[in-house]
Design a protein around this motif. Sequence first.
Motif, PDB file in Angstrom:
ATOM      1  N   UNK A   1       0.556 -40.883 -14.734  1.00  0.00           N
ATOM      2  CA  UNK A   1       1.028 -39.660 -14.081  1.00  0.00           C
ATOM      3  C   UNK A   1       0.131 -38.509 -14.523  1.00  0.00           C
ATOM      4  N   UNK A   2      -0.117 -37.570 -13.610  1.00  0.00           N
ATOM      5  CA  UNK A   2      -0.914 -36.389 -13.969  1.00  0.00           C
ATOM      6  C   UNK A   2      -0.104 -35.149 -13.594  1.00  0.00           C
ATOM      7  N   UNK A   3       0.154 -34.292 -14.580  1.00  0.00           N
ATOM      8  CA  UNK A   3       0.892 -33.048 -14.332  1.00  0.00           C
ATOM      9  C   UNK A   3      -0.130 -31.920 -14.227  1.00  0.00           C
ATOM     10  N   UNK A   4      -0.072 -31.190 -13.141  1.00  0.00           N
ATOM     11  CA  UNK A   4      -1.128 -30.214 -12.852  1.00  0.00           C
ATOM     12  C   UNK A   4      -0.599 -28.801 -12.664  1.00  0.00           C
ATOM     13  N   UNK A   5      -1.414 -27.856 -13.051  1.00  0.00           N
ATOM     14  CA  UNK A   5      -1.104 -26.428 -12.893  1.00  0.00           C
ATOM     15  C   UNK A   5      -1.153 -26.031 -11.413  1.00  0.00           C
ATOM     16  N   UNK A   6      -0.189 -25.228 -11.010  1.00  0.00           N
ATOM     17  CA  UNK A   6      -0.083 -24.791  -9.610  1.00  0.00           C
ATOM     18  C   UNK A   6      -1.211 -23.828  -9.210  1.00  0.00           C
ATOM     19  N   UNK A   7      -1.547 -23.849  -7.953  1.00  0.00           N
ATOM     20  CA  UNK A   7      -2.385 -22.842  -7.271  1.00  0.00           C
ATOM     21  C   UNK A   7      -3.877 -22.863  -7.620  1.00  0.00           C
ATOM     22  N   UNK A   8      -4.277 -23.632  -8.626  1.00  0.00           N
ATOM     23  CA  UNK A   8      -5.674 -23.639  -9.043  1.00  0.00           C
ATOM     24  C   UNK A   8      -6.568 -24.297  -7.986  1.00  0.00           C
ATOM     25  N   UNK A   9      -7.808 -23.800  -7.807  1.00  0.00           N
ATOM     26  CA  UNK A   9      -8.728 -24.452  -6.869  1.00  0.00           C
ATOM     27  C   UNK A   9      -9.126 -25.862  -7.322  1.00  0.00           C
ATOM     28  N   UNK A  10      -8.834 -26.207  -8.584  1.00  0.00           N
ATOM     29  CA  UNK A  10      -9.018 -27.586  -9.060  1.00  0.00           C
ATOM     30  C   UNK A  10      -7.693 -28.335  -9.065  1.00  0.00           C
ATOM     31  N   UNK A  11      -6.718 -27.759  -9.739  1.00  0.00           N
ATOM     32  CA  UNK A  11      -5.490 -28.496 -10.078  1.00  0.00           C
ATOM     33  C   UNK A  11      -4.323 -28.279  -9.120  1.00  0.00           C
ATOM     34  N   UNK A  12      -4.400 -27.325  -8.209  1.00  0.00           N
ATOM     35  CA  UNK A  12      -3.277 -27.044  -7.300  1.00  0.00           C
ATOM     36  C   UNK A  12      -2.853 -28.282  -6.515  1.00  0.00           C
ATOM     37  N   UNK A  13      -1.559 -28.594  -6.558  1.00  0.00           N
ATOM     38  CA  UNK A  13      -1.065 -29.806  -5.888  1.00  0.00           C
ATOM     39  C   UNK A  13      -0.526 -29.497  -4.488  1.00  0.00           C
ATOM     40  N   UNK A  14       0.258 -28.427  -4.383  1.00  0.00           N
ATOM     41  CA  UNK A  14       0.899 -28.111  -3.098  1.00  0.00           C
ATOM     42  C   UNK A  14       0.405 -26.803  -2.492  1.00  0.00           C
ATOM     43  N   UNK A  15      -0.044 -25.894  -3.360  1.00  0.00           N
ATOM     44  CA  UNK A  15      -0.483 -24.581  -2.876  1.00  0.00           C
ATOM     45  C   UNK A  15      -1.747 -24.137  -3.603  1.00  0.00           C
ATOM     46  N   UNK A  16      -2.523 -23.318  -2.922  1.00  0.00           N
ATOM     47  CA  UNK A  16      -3.742 -22.730  -3.514  1.00  0.00           C
ATOM     48  C   UNK A  16      -3.867 -21.282  -3.008  1.00  0.00           C
TER      49      UNK A  16
ATOM     50  N   UNK B   1      -9.483 -29.290  -5.587  1.00  0.00           N
ATOM     51  CA  UNK B   1     -10.390 -30.430  -5.401  1.00  0.00           C
ATOM     52  C   UNK B   1     -10.042 -31.604  -6.336  1.00  0.00           C
ATOM     53  N   UNK B   2      -9.556 -31.313  -7.517  1.00  0.00           N
ATOM     54  CA  UNK B   2      -9.182 -32.379  -8.452  1.00  0.00           C
ATOM     55  C   UNK B   2      -7.898 -33.067  -7.981  1.00  0.00           C
ATOM     56  N   UNK B   3      -6.910 -32.278  -7.622  1.00  0.00           N
ATOM     57  CA  UNK B   3      -5.646 -32.847  -7.140  1.00  0.00           C
ATOM     58  C   UNK B   3      -5.901 -33.720  -5.908  1.00  0.00           C
ATOM     59  N   UNK B   4      -6.761 -33.257  -5.042  1.00  0.00           N
ATOM     60  CA  UNK B   4      -7.067 -34.008  -3.815  1.00  0.00           C
ATOM     61  C   UNK B   4      -7.727 -35.350  -4.159  1.00  0.00           C
ATOM     62  N   UNK B   5      -8.665 -35.311  -5.095  1.00  0.00           N
ATOM     63  CA  UNK B   5      -9.360 -36.537  -5.504  1.00  0.00           C
ATOM     64  C   UNK B   5      -8.387 -37.547  -6.129  1.00  0.00           C
ATOM     65  N   UNK B   6      -7.466 -37.034  -6.941  1.00  0.00           N
ATOM     66  CA  UNK B   6      -6.472 -37.918  -7.557  1.00  0.00           C
ATOM     67  C   UNK B   6      -5.606 -38.574  -6.489  1.00  0.00           C
ATOM     68  N   UNK B   7      -5.144 -37.778  -5.524  1.00  0.00           N
ATOM     69  CA  UNK B   7      -4.303 -38.326  -4.454  1.00  0.00           C
ATOM     70  C   UNK B   7      -5.082 -39.359  -3.651  1.00  0.00           C
ATOM     71  N   UNK B   8      -6.354 -39.064  -3.363  1.00  0.00           N
ATOM     72  CA  UNK B   8      -7.188 -40.014  -2.608  1.00  0.00           C
ATOM     73  C   UNK B   8      -7.329 -41.339  -3.350  1.00  0.00           C
ATOM     74  N   UNK B   9      -7.203 -41.286  -4.687  1.00  0.00           N
ATOM     75  CA  UNK B   9      -7.319 -42.501  -5.500  1.00  0.00           C
ATOM     76  C   UNK B   9      -5.955 -43.068  -5.892  1.00  0.00           C
ATOM     77  N   UNK B  10      -4.939 -42.635  -5.161  1.00  0.00           N
ATOM     78  CA  UNK B  10      -3.571 -43.142  -5.351  1.00  0.00           C
ATOM     79  C   UNK B  10      -3.033 -42.958  -6.766  1.00  0.00           C
ATOM     80  N   UNK B  11      -3.428 -41.866  -7.401  1.00  0.00           N
ATOM     81  CA  UNK B  11      -2.891 -41.560  -8.726  1.00  0.00           C
ATOM     82  C   UNK B  11      -1.752 -40.558  -8.543  1.00  0.00           C
ATOM     83  N   UNK B  12      -0.661 -40.819  -9.225  1.00  0.00           N
ATOM     84  CA  UNK B  12       0.522 -39.974  -9.030  1.00  0.00           C
ATOM     85  C   UNK B  12       0.322 -38.601  -9.676  1.00  0.00           C
ATOM     86  N   UNK B  13       0.492 -37.572  -8.891  1.00  0.00           N
ATOM     87  CA  UNK B  13       0.345 -36.212  -9.411  1.00  0.00           C
ATOM     88  C   UNK B  13       1.654 -35.453  -9.247  1.00  0.00           C
TER      89      UNK B  13
END
Length: 138
Positions: free
Chosen positions: A90-105, A120-132
């Motif tokens: 599991x990866x827990x990410x900070x909101x709104x970041x241009x790297x780590x934002x999961x739902x909003x930026x 961009x990081x959150x997107x890459x993780x999702x593309x690789x089926x990693x739970x964020x």
Amino acid sequence: MKIAVSACLLGENCKYNGGNNYSEKVMKFVEGHEVIPICPEVLGGLSTPREPAEIVDGDVKNKDGTSVDKQFRRGAELALDMIIKNCAELVILQSRSPSCGVNTIYDGSFTGKIIPGQGVFAELLKDNNIEVMDVANL
Ligand code: SF4
């Protein structure tokens, strides 16, 4: 369980302004788990403090218009490698970041406006089926 976490949420001073986003809520959530702190922007070779950046038409740019897209995407790749090597579930990410934002930026206008989207990081993780998980949803 192994949980990777945006390093700024754990109190690391890796934010663009040299500060952090320490979260008591995160610390409680990860108690008893193995924690892997990760900051894709630092991994991408960016210094701290650094210029604030937002995603502008798909390209990560500093406020002055300089593209830092290469560093952001390189950092995201290196961070993904770390997560895979460490078998984080599991990866827990900070909101709104241009790297780590999961739902909003931020919308790319540097005016504080928030839009639906992902870093961009959150997107890459999702593309690789990693739970964020967005820290806002903890
Ligand atoms: S890139 Fe992610 S971990 Fe690093 S400072 Fe920004 S939000 Fe925190």
